[in-house]
Design a protein around this motif. Structure first.
Motif, PDB file in Angstrom:
ATOM      1  N   LEU A 190       7.696  92.861 -17.536  1.00 23.56           N
ATOM      2  CA  LEU A 190       8.532  92.816 -17.038  1.00 23.56           C
ATOM      3  C   LEU A 190       9.991  93.625 -17.718  1.00 23.56           C
ATOM      4  O   LEU A 190      11.099  93.893 -17.289  1.00 23.56           O
ATOM      5  CB  LEU A 190       8.142  92.637 -15.576  1.00 23.56           C
ATOM      6  N   LEU A 223       4.524  94.537 -11.368  1.00 27.16           N
ATOM      7  CA  LEU A 223       3.987  94.656 -12.838  1.00 27.16           C
ATOM      8  C   LEU A 223       3.537  96.264 -12.669  1.00 27.16           C
ATOM      9  O   LEU A 223       4.169  97.968 -12.786  1.00 27.16           O
ATOM     10  CB  LEU A 223       2.564  94.808 -13.673  1.00 27.16           C
ATOM     11  N   ALA A 236       7.187  98.531 -12.152  1.00 25.38           N
ATOM     12  CA  ALA A 236       7.705  99.127 -13.180  1.00 25.38           C
ATOM     13  C   ALA A 236       7.629 100.219 -13.723  1.00 25.38           C
ATOM     14  O   ALA A 236       7.880 100.889 -14.614  1.00 25.38           O
ATOM     15  CB  ALA A 236       8.008  97.647 -13.998  1.00 25.38           C
TER      16      ALA A 236
END
Length: 452
Positions: free
Chosen positions: A75, A25, A28
């Protein structure tokens, strides 16, 4: 992934499911993330070999899959797990008062009582996902609505045992439902009332990935590595000062942000702080056996302790209970027998008299004499194994919180300092995979709001 100038670095201590999820996470969002894992990535979810077969250890069931889908949505990834309904859902619970399948099927004598129980829990169902994935803050309207729904359902009953007693259910059904307090790693008298509601909220929605739980680990590794996450296995941390790590081999690494996915007691020791021992959640003995032919057992069998009162007293004393909670999972020739044990860090081996006694109890109750006699190979994980992973005494969910402070209503210390945060089962305890994944979503959101 191409890094931009000025990208901040994040060091994550612990490569279990929580650490790997948060790593993906954060990466990203453009952070340069390194995961430091003293052993193999996966934490309690790992692959072991026995008798020519591969076994996925750790979580056995996949419930509340909407939490996993929330991770995928953040995601922007498709679901690679191919979740399949598990035959028998939560399994047959072999209580001292008789066997009880959960959910109770049509035509069963306990069905009217099960339906009354489900109706009592139903008002919470629309809010459970919020409780699992939303920071526990009193200024968040979504959290306030969800926590108010929980309090309306649980009423004045703090513990799972108290809530179930108030329902005045038949003894067999009450005993079966009380078993699910162990999702908090605690006896029914100590677990928050929320855990008594889990069978109603789960119902028949119990899943397992088509190719085993290990595919979750594969997916998280792939998500992170595709976004530039570095996973350093065999890189244990021996000290933490500010945002500077000293690894076991003496290597020193500095990051802009540290997130600990290890047990809070272990983190305190890494920071040079004293740790005052306190009550802990349960540990376990996991026996994985490769059989020469598929076992005739159903996918899941649950054998609760004969007396939860005696079970609780033994755990509090650090003693081995006369009868314990046992989960039996059968998948073709693969068999897993999971025994609940006190968090003493003891190396309980297959030939230990207590382990042998609990296995004989399984054979007697399930009518499968000599269940493991023909095994082609076995792997056993015990409290000493979990203790080596950093859990004090092998306590799978870390410290035991009082019922009023446990579960999603407790304001967990996700943030210790500006540059040091926490995630994982010791911080967002209980509930298995939904709580682990939900806790990672919470910390990712809080970090984003804090400017990370």
């Amino acid at each position: 992934m191409t890094r931009t100038v000025g990208t901040r670095t994040v060091g994550i201590l612990g490569g279990g499911i929580a650490g790997l999820t948060l790593a993906a996470l954060l990466a990203a969002r453009g952070h340069a993330v390194t995961v430091y894992e003293q052993d193999r990535a996966g934490g309690k979810l790992r692959r072991e070999q026995a008798g020519g077969l591969s076994f996925d250890t750790g979580p056995s069931l996949f419930t509340f899959p909407d939490v996993w889908r929330a991770v995928l949505a953040r995601l922007r990834e498709p679901d690679p797990l191919d979740l399949r309904p598990l035959p028998g859902a939560l399994g047959v619970h072999h209580t001292p008062h008789g066997p009880v399948p959960l959910p109770v099927p049509p035509g069963h004598a306990l069905l009217p009582h099960w339906q009354r129980y489900v109706r009592a829990a139903a008002p919470l169902a629309p809010f459970l996902g919020v409780l699992l994935t939303t920071p526990p803050r009193l200024n968040d309207p979504a959290f306030l609505r969800a926590s108010a729904a929980l309090l309306r359902v649980t009423g004045p009953h703090a513990s799972a045992a108290a809530w179930l007693r108030a329902r005045q259910l038949p003894p067999a059904l009450e005993h079966a439902l009380a078993t699910h307090a162990l999702n908090a790693g605690l006896s029914p008298a100590d677990a928050p009332a929320l855990y008594a509601l889990i069978p109603a909220l789960v119902g028949a929605d119990v899943f397992r990935p088509a190719h085993g739980m290990g595919t979750l680990l594969d997916a998280l590794r792939r998500f992170g590595e595709a976004r530039g996450v570095t996973i350093r296995e065999g890189a244990g941390v021996r000290a933490l000062s500010g945002t500077t790590l000293t690894l076991n081999g003496g290597e020193v690494r500095r990051h802009d942000l540290i997130v600990s996915a290890v047990d809070p007691a272990r983190l305190a020791r890494l920071r040079g702080q004293s740790v005052r021992p306190g009550p802990r959640t349960v540990s376990g003995v996991a026996v994985y056996a490769a059989l020469p032919t598929p076992t005739p057992l159903p996918a899941t069998s649950v054998i609760p302790p004969d007396s939860f009162r005696d079970f609780r007293a033994a755990l509090r004393a650090g003693a081995l209970p006369h009868t314990t909670l046992t989960l039996v999972h059968a998948d073709g020739p693969r068999l897993a027998v999971l025994l609940t044990a006190p968090p003493t860090g003891r190396p309980l081996t297959a030939d230990h008299p207590w382990v042998q006694g609990q296995l004989r109890r399984v054979e007697r109750i399930l009518n499968v004499p000599g269940l493991l006699d023909s095994a082609l190979g076995t792997v056993i994980l015990n409290p000493a194994h979990y203790a080596r992973g950093g859990h004090p005494g092998g306590a799978i969910y870390g410290a035991a919180l009082p019922a009023l402070r446990g579960g999603p209503l407790h304001p967990q210390p996700y943030r210790l300092t500006r540059d040091l945060w926490q995630v994982g089962t010791g911080v967002h305890p209980g509930g298995g995979l939904p709580a682990i994944l939900g806790g990672a979503l919470i910390v990712d959101r809080l970090l984003r709001e804090a400017g990370w």
